[in-house]
Motif scaffolding. Structure first.
Motif, PDB file in Angstrom:
ATOM      1  N   LYS A   1       0.636  -1.275   0.202  1.00  0.00           N
ATOM      2  CA  LYS A   1      -0.070   0.053  -0.062  1.00  0.00           C
ATOM      3  C   LYS A   1       1.144   1.092  -0.039  1.00  0.00           C
ATOM      4  O   LYS A   1       0.080   2.569  -0.284  1.00  0.00           O
TER       5      LYS A   1
ATOM      6  N   PHE B   1      -5.500  -8.204  -4.276  1.00  0.00           N
ATOM      7  CA  PHE B   1      -7.201  -7.515  -4.799  1.00  0.00           C
ATOM      8  C   PHE B   1      -8.179  -8.006  -3.124  1.00  0.00           C
ATOM      9  O   PHE B   1      -8.851  -6.262  -2.590  1.00  0.00           O
TER      10      PHE B   1
ATOM     11  N   GLN C   1      -5.464  -1.683  -4.144  1.00  0.00           N
ATOM     12  CA  GLN C   1      -6.088  -1.611  -4.957  1.00  0.00           C
ATOM     13  C   GLN C   1      -6.320   0.364  -4.905  1.00  0.00           C
ATOM     14  O   GLN C   1      -5.802   1.044  -3.922  1.00  0.00           O
ATOM     15  N   ASN C   2      -6.056   0.575  -6.325  1.00  0.00           N
ATOM     16  CA  ASN C   2      -5.416   2.113  -6.695  1.00  0.00           C
ATOM     17  C   ASN C   2      -4.414   2.309  -6.198  1.00  0.00           C
ATOM     18  O   ASN C   2      -4.150   3.352  -5.567  1.00  0.00           O
TER      19      ASN C   2
ATOM     20  N   VAL D   1      -0.193  -1.741  -7.249  1.00  0.00           N
ATOM     21  CA  VAL D   1      -0.800  -2.665  -8.045  1.00  0.00           C
ATOM     22  C   VAL D   1      -1.115  -2.225  -9.648  1.00  0.00           C
ATOM     23  O   VAL D   1      -2.189  -2.738 -10.708  1.00  0.00           O
ATOM     24  N   GLN D   2      -0.471  -1.519 -10.003  1.00  0.00           N
ATOM     25  CA  GLN D   2      -0.627  -0.777 -11.295  1.00  0.00           C
ATOM     26  C   GLN D   2       0.358  -1.571 -12.405  1.00  0.00           C
ATOM     27  O   GLN D   2       0.395  -1.822 -13.216  1.00  0.00           O
TER      28      GLN D   2
ATOM     29  N   TYR E   1      -0.973  -7.427 -12.608  1.00  0.00           N
ATOM     30  CA  TYR E   1      -2.112  -7.130 -11.830  1.00  0.00           C
ATOM     31  C   TYR E   1      -2.640  -5.765 -11.972  1.00  0.00           C
ATOM     32  O   TYR E   1      -3.956  -7.043 -11.465  1.00  0.00           O
ATOM     33  N   LYS E   2      -3.337  -5.663 -12.993  1.00  0.00           N
ATOM     34  CA  LYS E   2      -3.767  -4.433 -12.611  1.00  0.00           C
ATOM     35  C   LYS E   2      -4.386  -4.982 -14.270  1.00  0.00           C
ATOM     36  O   LYS E   2      -5.885  -5.170 -14.102  1.00  0.00           O
TER      37      LYS E   2
ATOM     38  N   TYR F   1      -7.061  -7.237 -12.365  1.00  0.00           N
ATOM     39  CA  TYR F   1      -8.070  -7.123 -11.599  1.00  0.00           C
ATOM     40  C   TYR F   1      -9.300  -6.198 -12.260  1.00  0.00           C
ATOM     41  O   TYR F   1     -10.750  -6.368 -11.958  1.00  0.00           O
ATOM     42  N   ASP F   2      -8.930  -6.227 -13.745  1.00  0.00           N
ATOM     43  CA  ASP F   2      -9.925  -5.472 -14.682  1.00  0.00           C
ATOM     44  C   ASP F   2     -10.846  -6.648 -14.249  1.00  0.00           C
ATOM     45  O   ASP F   2     -12.239  -6.895 -14.862  1.00  0.00           O
TER      46      ASP F   2
ATOM     47  N   ASN G   1     -12.790  -7.278 -11.492  1.00  0.00           N
ATOM     48  CA  ASN G   1     -13.709  -6.876 -11.780  1.00  0.00           C
ATOM     49  C   ASN G   1     -15.165  -6.842 -12.630  1.00  0.00           C
ATOM     50  O   ASN G   1     -16.616  -6.038 -12.840  1.00  0.00           O
TER      51      ASN G   1
END
Length: 320
Positions: A73, A231, A236-237, A241-242, A246-247, A250-251, A254
């Motif tokens: 984080k 996740f 997140q954000n 995790v960008q 990972y990103k 995450y999609d 979601n």
């Protein structure tokens, strides 16, 4: 410039999946060296498979630094890396060992080796909030297009999903009138270390094939479960995790992408990243390149060791 009394540093760079980790271990064994991670994602805990972190088995007992130490984080800047890496170079050298920086994040590595000039302008919180709101409303690409209009060179170097850095580049221009790409480095950077920079390259089709295979292996090793664990923890954000791998997942979590689409996008993004890495390294640093196309690694290793020995490094007897 003279290298008298400058600390010696070995640096290994190149695109993802080209074989930097394997070479770093062999050089560390031959030179009695220790490895300093030069990859932005590998600093984070819990991002293991997707970050392609070296395993304990692969380390073969070689000490590794600036890897797997930061909460996912947390934010981490070029300035942070510069400070910590230079401290590690000092520590390793004082122990009579050889520091070996290994990684693919070119900006991080160059910030350590050269007189990096940070933009010291005060932050404008109102402007930053506006830009963050714009990204949320219209998307990362739209924000990145703003940067492309005012500073095309920075837009080439900064990925659109690195929103924090895109915002910083726009902010510097709006506050100072100077392009971020012109404030980051002197045109002819002064090197602070006697650095031998080794670059590993590979023919594009072969490299892309290796990248695709690596992603497939990551999936087999549990990358999806690793990303889902992050996740579900609410990570997140965050900057960590960008990262590619990972990103995209995450999609998938979601419901934006299917699993197959996410995996294919990881491969595509990794290939594009490798291309950007090669462009950056060829344009920004003085590197001794070694072509790894279909070559026996042991033979290439001998060539690289011969180069390093010629620069005054002592090679362990078992490697001579």
């Amino acid at each position: 410039m003279t290298m008298v009394n400058m600390q010696k540093v070995i640096v290994i760079v190149g695109p993802t999946a080209v074989g930097k980790t394997k070479l770093s271990i062999e050089l560390a064994k031959a030179l009695d060296g220790e490895v300093i991670n030069g990859d932005a994602t590998q600093v984070y805990k819990e991002l293991n498979i997707g970050a392609a972190k070296v395993t304990e088995e692969e380390k073969e007992g070689i000490p590794h630094h600036l890897i797997d130490f930061l909460d996912p984080k947390a934010s981490f800047t070029v300035a942070d890396f510069q400070t910590l890496a230079r401290e590690k170079i000092q520590e390793i050298t004082k122990r009579g060992k050889v520091p070996i920086i290994v990684g693919g994040t070119g900006l991080y590595i160059q910030s350590v080796l050269t007189q990096y000039e940070f933009a010291e302008q005060e932050l404008d919180e109102h402007l930053r909030s506006q830009l963050e709101g714009y990204a949320m409303a219209f998307g990362n690409k739209a924000l990145h297009n703003q940067l492309k209009e005012i500073d095309p060179e920075s837009a080439k170097q900064i990925h659109m999903n690195n929103v924090r850095r895109v915002i910083r580049a726009i902010e510097v221009f709006k506050l100072t009138g100077q392009k971020f790409s012109e404030t980051a480095f002197k045109k002819e950077p002064e090197y602070l270390y006697d650095a031998e920079i080794i670059g590993l390259s590979m023919e594009r089709d072969l490299l892309y094939s290796r990248i695709n295979l690596r992603v497939d292996l990551m999936i087999q090793q549990g990358l999806i479960d690793e990303a889902k664990m992050l996740f579900d923890k609410g990570i997140q954000n965050c900057q960590s995790v960008q990262a590619i791998g990972y990103k995209e997942l995450y999609d998938y979590f979601n419901g934006i992408l299917s699993k197959e689409e996410a995996i294919n996008l990881i491969k595509q993004s990794s290939r594009r990243y490798a291309k950007r890495q090669m462009t950056w390294f060829r344009n920004k640093m003085n590197i001794h390149w070694f072509d790894m196309n279909g070559q026996n690694f042991a033979i290439k290793n001998e060539e690289i060791l011969a180069l390093i020995e010629g620069k005054g490094y002592l090679i362990s007897n078992k490697y001579m």
